[in-house]
Design a protein around this motif. Structure first.
Motif, PDB file in Angstrom:
ATOM      1  N   ILE A 270      -0.805   4.643  -9.518  1.00 41.80           N
ATOM      2  CA  ILE A 270      -0.510   5.288  -8.282  1.00 41.80           C
ATOM      3  C   ILE A 270       0.613   6.247  -8.638  1.00 41.80           C
ATOM      4  O   ILE A 270       0.743   7.373  -8.350  1.00 41.80           O
ATOM      5  CB  ILE A 270      -0.304   4.523  -7.167  1.00 41.80           C
ATOM      6  N   ALA A 271       1.678   5.502  -9.339  1.00 39.33           N
ATOM      7  CA  ALA A 271       2.795   6.195  -9.547  1.00 39.33           C
ATOM      8  C   ALA A 271       2.432   7.561 -10.647  1.00 39.33           C
ATOM      9  O   ALA A 271       2.927   8.564 -10.340  1.00 39.33           O
ATOM     10  CB  ALA A 271       3.800   5.283 -10.449  1.00 39.33           C
ATOM     11  N   ASP A 272       1.569   7.202 -11.537  1.00 35.11           N
ATOM     12  CA  ASP A 272       0.915   8.385 -12.399  1.00 35.11           C
ATOM     13  C   ASP A 272       0.457   9.570 -11.598  1.00 35.11           C
ATOM     14  O   ASP A 272       0.797  10.854 -11.830  1.00 35.11           O
ATOM     15  CB  ASP A 272       0.156   7.914 -13.512  1.00 35.11           C
ATOM     16  N   GLU A 273      -0.230   8.998 -10.614  1.00 31.35           N
ATOM     17  CA  GLU A 273      -1.014  10.094  -9.845  1.00 31.35           C
ATOM     18  C   GLU A 273      -0.257  10.710  -9.035  1.00 31.35           C
ATOM     19  O   GLU A 273      -0.826  11.924  -8.445  1.00 31.35           O
ATOM     20  CB  GLU A 273      -2.280   9.270  -8.938  1.00 31.35           C
ATOM     21  N   THR A 274       0.742  10.212  -8.264  1.00 28.54           N
ATOM     22  CA  THR A 274       1.636  10.770  -7.279  1.00 28.54           C
ATOM     23  C   THR A 274       2.916  11.541  -7.837  1.00 28.54           C
ATOM     24  O   THR A 274       3.736  12.133  -7.314  1.00 28.54           O
ATOM     25  CB  THR A 274       2.181   9.919  -6.314  1.00 28.54           C
ATOM     26  N   GLY A 275       3.108  11.261  -9.323  1.00 34.91           N
ATOM     27  CA  GLY A 275       4.459  11.885  -9.639  1.00 34.91           C
ATOM     28  C   GLY A 275       5.537  10.980  -9.674  1.00 34.91           C
ATOM     29  O   GLY A 275       6.762  11.483  -9.878  1.00 34.91           O
ATOM     30  N   ALA A 276       5.474   9.810  -9.049  1.00 28.40           N
ATOM     31  CA  ALA A 276       6.679   8.559  -8.871  1.00 28.40           C
ATOM     32  C   ALA A 276       6.726   8.250 -10.315  1.00 28.40           C
ATOM     33  O   ALA A 276       6.088   8.143 -11.370  1.00 28.40           O
ATOM     34  CB  ALA A 276       6.176   7.744  -8.021  1.00 28.40           C
ATOM     35  N   SER A 277       8.125   7.638 -10.470  1.00 25.00           N
ATOM     36  CA  SER A 277       8.491   6.817 -11.575  1.00 25.00           C
ATOM     37  C   SER A 277       8.089   5.500 -11.486  1.00 25.00           C
ATOM     38  O   SER A 277       7.612   5.149 -10.462  1.00 25.00           O
ATOM     39  CB  SER A 277      10.028   7.101 -12.005  1.00 25.00           C
ATOM     40  N   TYR A 278       7.959   4.659 -12.819  1.00 23.75           N
ATOM     41  CA  TYR A 278       7.571   3.548 -12.627  1.00 23.75           C
ATOM     42  C   TYR A 278       8.127   2.464 -13.334  1.00 23.75           C
ATOM     43  O   TYR A 278       8.653   2.804 -14.476  1.00 23.75           O
ATOM     44  CB  TYR A 278       6.036   3.402 -12.999  1.00 23.75           C
ATOM     45  N   ALA A 279       8.224   1.164 -13.142  1.00 22.96           N
ATOM     46  CA  ALA A 279       8.887   0.093 -13.828  1.00 22.96           C
ATOM     47  C   ALA A 279       8.122  -1.108 -13.392  1.00 22.96           C
ATOM     48  O   ALA A 279       7.609  -1.283 -12.266  1.00 22.96           O
ATOM     49  CB  ALA A 279      10.318   0.170 -13.764  1.00 22.96           C
ATOM     50  N   ARG A 280       8.173  -1.953 -14.541  1.00 15.20           N
ATOM     51  CA  ARG A 280       7.446  -3.411 -14.175  1.00 15.20           C
ATOM     52  C   ARG A 280       8.572  -4.212 -14.100  1.00 15.20           C
ATOM     53  O   ARG A 280       9.304  -4.377 -14.945  1.00 15.20           O
ATOM     54  CB  ARG A 280       6.543  -3.692 -15.447  1.00 15.20           C
ATOM     55  N   ALA A 281       8.742  -5.197 -13.056  1.00 12.17           N
ATOM     56  CA  ALA A 281       9.755  -6.343 -12.980  1.00 12.17           C
ATOM     57  C   ALA A 281       8.820  -7.589 -12.723  1.00 12.17           C
ATOM     58  O   ALA A 281       8.061  -7.829 -11.787  1.00 12.17           O
ATOM     59  CB  ALA A 281      10.523  -6.019 -11.497  1.00 12.17           C
ATOM     60  N   ARG A 282       8.811  -8.310 -13.838  1.00 11.93           N
ATOM     61  CA  ARG A 282       8.056  -9.410 -13.946  1.00 11.93           C
ATOM     62  C   ARG A 282       8.896 -10.804 -14.017  1.00 11.93           C
ATOM     63  O   ARG A 282       9.898 -11.046 -14.369  1.00 11.93           O
ATOM     64  CB  ARG A 282       7.402  -9.561 -15.239  1.00 11.93           C
ATOM     65  N   PRO A 283       8.674 -11.734 -12.810  1.00 15.11           N
ATOM     66  CA  PRO A 283       9.302 -12.993 -12.868  1.00 15.11           C
ATOM     67  C   PRO A 283       9.183 -13.836 -13.871  1.00 15.11           C
ATOM     68  O   PRO A 283       8.279 -13.852 -14.461  1.00 15.11           O
ATOM     69  CB  PRO A 283       8.618 -13.527 -11.390  1.00 15.11           C
ATOM     70  N   ARG A 284      10.207 -14.597 -14.497  1.00 18.24           N
ATOM     71  CA  ARG A 284      10.154 -15.393 -15.354  1.00 18.24           C
ATOM     72  C   ARG A 284       8.992 -16.641 -15.295  1.00 18.24           C
ATOM     73  O   ARG A 284       8.551 -17.030 -16.154  1.00 18.24           O
ATOM     74  CB  ARG A 284      11.506 -16.028 -15.543  1.00 18.24           C
ATOM     75  N   ALA A 285       9.041 -17.055 -13.874  1.00 19.89           N
ATOM     76  CA  ALA A 285       8.259 -18.217 -13.563  1.00 19.89           C
ATOM     77  C   ALA A 285       6.801 -17.297 -12.913  1.00 19.89           C
ATOM     78  O   ALA A 285       6.539 -16.245 -13.159  1.00 19.89           O
ATOM     79  CB  ALA A 285       8.854 -19.143 -12.395  1.00 19.89           C
ATOM     80  N   GLY A 286       6.224 -17.936 -12.198  1.00 20.19           N
ATOM     81  CA  GLY A 286       4.914 -17.641 -11.403  1.00 20.19           C
ATOM     82  C   GLY A 286       5.240 -16.465 -10.581  1.00 20.19           C
ATOM     83  O   GLY A 286       4.622 -15.347 -10.514  1.00 20.19           O
ATOM     84  N   ASP A 287       6.445 -16.496  -9.796  1.00 21.91           N
ATOM     85  CA  ASP A 287       6.522 -15.677  -8.686  1.00 21.91           C
ATOM     86  C   ASP A 287       8.193 -15.517  -8.470  1.00 21.91           C
ATOM     87  O   ASP A 287       8.648 -16.285  -8.934  1.00 21.91           O
ATOM     88  CB  ASP A 287       5.900 -15.793  -7.368  1.00 21.91           C
ATOM     89  N   TRP A 288       8.483 -14.810  -7.466  1.00 21.16           N
ATOM     90  CA  TRP A 288      10.021 -14.493  -7.269  1.00 21.16           C
ATOM     91  C   TRP A 288      10.667 -15.738  -6.813  1.00 21.16           C
ATOM     92  O   TRP A 288      11.882 -15.629  -6.822  1.00 21.16           O
ATOM     93  CB  TRP A 288      10.165 -13.257  -6.832  1.00 21.16           C
ATOM     94  N   ASN A 289       9.706 -16.432  -5.962  1.00 18.07           N
ATOM     95  CA  ASN A 289      10.356 -17.526  -5.086  1.00 18.07           C
ATOM     96  C   ASN A 289      10.813 -18.498  -6.238  1.00 18.07           C
ATOM     97  O   ASN A 289      11.738 -19.215  -6.017  1.00 18.07           O
ATOM     98  CB  ASN A 289       9.556 -17.973  -3.852  1.00 18.07           C
ATOM     99  N   GLU A 290       9.723 -18.923  -7.036  1.00 24.12           N
ATOM    100  CA  GLU A 290       9.947 -19.758  -7.956  1.00 24.12           C
ATOM    101  C   GLU A 290      11.260 -19.421  -8.732  1.00 24.12           C
ATOM    102  O   GLU A 290      12.135 -20.352  -9.105  1.00 24.12           O
ATOM    103  CB  GLU A 290       8.972 -20.110  -8.937  1.00 24.12           C
ATOM    104  N   ASP A 291      11.538 -18.052  -8.983  1.00 25.45           N
ATOM    105  CA  ASP A 291      12.843 -17.624  -9.891  1.00 25.45           C
ATOM    106  C   ASP A 291      13.914 -18.002  -8.885  1.00 25.45           C
ATOM    107  O   ASP A 291      15.050 -18.308  -9.683  1.00 25.45           O
ATOM    108  CB  ASP A 291      12.605 -16.214 -10.190  1.00 25.45           C
ATOM    109  N   LEU A 292      13.893 -17.817  -7.790  1.00 25.71           N
ATOM    110  CA  LEU A 292      15.102 -17.831  -6.851  1.00 25.71           C
ATOM    111  C   LEU A 292      15.399 -19.295  -6.793  1.00 25.71           C
ATOM    112  O   LEU A 292      16.724 -19.733  -6.990  1.00 25.71           O
ATOM    113  CB  LEU A 292      14.794 -17.439  -5.701  1.00 25.71           C
TER     114      LEU A 292
END
Length: 308
Positions: A270-292
């Motif tokens: 979607i970022a490529d198609e709309t001209g937006a920039s993009y980054a991947r933020a990956r939690p270290r565990a399964g999801d962000w609540n686990e990381d928190l």
């Protein structure tokens, strides 16, 4: 086969019949009355439109019962028609909740939302979010201030999904013993943060959106959103509209698993198609609540080292 015969087959055979005949099983925990999730091994199909439509959350595949037959292996449209025709008269087992008979009609979505209390310090939903999920009071206060939270039944919380104008469409339901989505509601995006923010962090659940906001100390340049545990056409369109704004940066903050990677790749496209920039933020565990929760555990055990 005549067009009238095709339409008759489409009316007589639903998507659930094809799936159940092929050994697919309903995931009750992840399903709602409007979107029934079927699983077979690692594959997922979500049936919508009262059994007349479907989509695959792990790909772009979607359509009607004939498209589903093709997706499941039919090599041509005539073969798809044969597979569908063979199921005329087959009655699929309904999910558990569909066996219940409602004595009263479901109230309008907005009216049901208004009847629920707003979470307050010490309330059941507040304790669930802060004590069980570890979300700081400051984040809960911010979400309450934006009208995004309500008290659900039996200690659960409701997290609003709305459109670009702020109109309520539905809500995620999460609690100690319950996970679902509003009956009669529609998924689009849960939103936390400035609506005009240039940085959009896209997660899979409102709990994760609030958890990531806590980890990042609620960045003022960021709108934290959730697709509600799936990838609906409405969610995709909402993300596209956000991405189409000038100087937007999309962050694929989905889960650290196969499904999360597939969703993140869609966000990148979607970022490529709309001209937006993009980054991947990956939690270290399964999801962000686990990381928190891991982070909070470190702070509790080693406050000086963690602070340093």
């Amino acid at each position: 086969m005549e067009k009238s015969e095709i339409e008759e087959l489409r009316a007589k055979v639903g998507c659930a019949a094809l799936l159940q005949q092929g050994g697919w099983k309903v995931d009750l925990k992840e399903s709602t009355r409007r979107a029934v999730k079927y699983r077979r091994d690692a594959q997922i199909i979500i049936v919508i439109h009262n059994d007349r439509g479907w989509f695959d959350p792990l790909s772009t595949a979607k359509g009607d019962v004939f498209d589903l037959a093709g997706h499941l292996g039919a090599q041509s449209f005539p073969q798809a028609c044969e597979r569908v025709a063979a199921l005329v008269g087959f009655v699929p087992s309904p999910p558990a909740w569909q066996r219940e008979v409602r004595s009263t009609p479901v109230a309008a979505v907005a009216a049901r939302w208004r009847r629920r209390a707003i979470p307050r310090l010490g309330s059941e939903a507040w304790r669930y979010l802060t004590e069980v999920r570890g979300i700081p009071d400051t984040i809960v206060i911010a979400a309450v201030g934006q009208g995004a939270l309500r008290e659900g039944p039996r200690g659960s919380m409701w997290a609003a999904h709305g459109n670009d104008d702020g109109a309520l469409l539905g809500w995620e339901e999460r609690g100690p013993e319950w996970r679902g989505f509003a009956t009669g509601g529609a998924k689009e995006l849960f939103r936390l943060g400035p609506s005009a923010a240039p940085r959009i962090c896209i997660t899979e659940a409102a709990i994760d959106a609030m958890s990531l906001a806590a980890i990042q100390v609620l960045r003022p340049d960021t709108l934290y959103v959730s697709t509600g545990g799936g990838w609906s056409p409405a969610s995709e369109e909402a993300i596209r509209r956000l991405a189409s704004r000038r100087n937007t940066r999309l962050v694929g903050a989905t889960d650290n698993n196969r499904q999360g990677e597939i969703y993140a790749e869609r966000i990148r496209q979607i970022a490529d198609e709309t001209g937006a920039s993009y980054a991947r933020a990956r939690p270290r565990a399964g999801d962000w609540n686990e990381d928190l929760l891991v982070l909070l555990g470190r702070l509790a055990q080693e406050p000086l080292a963690a602070a340093g």
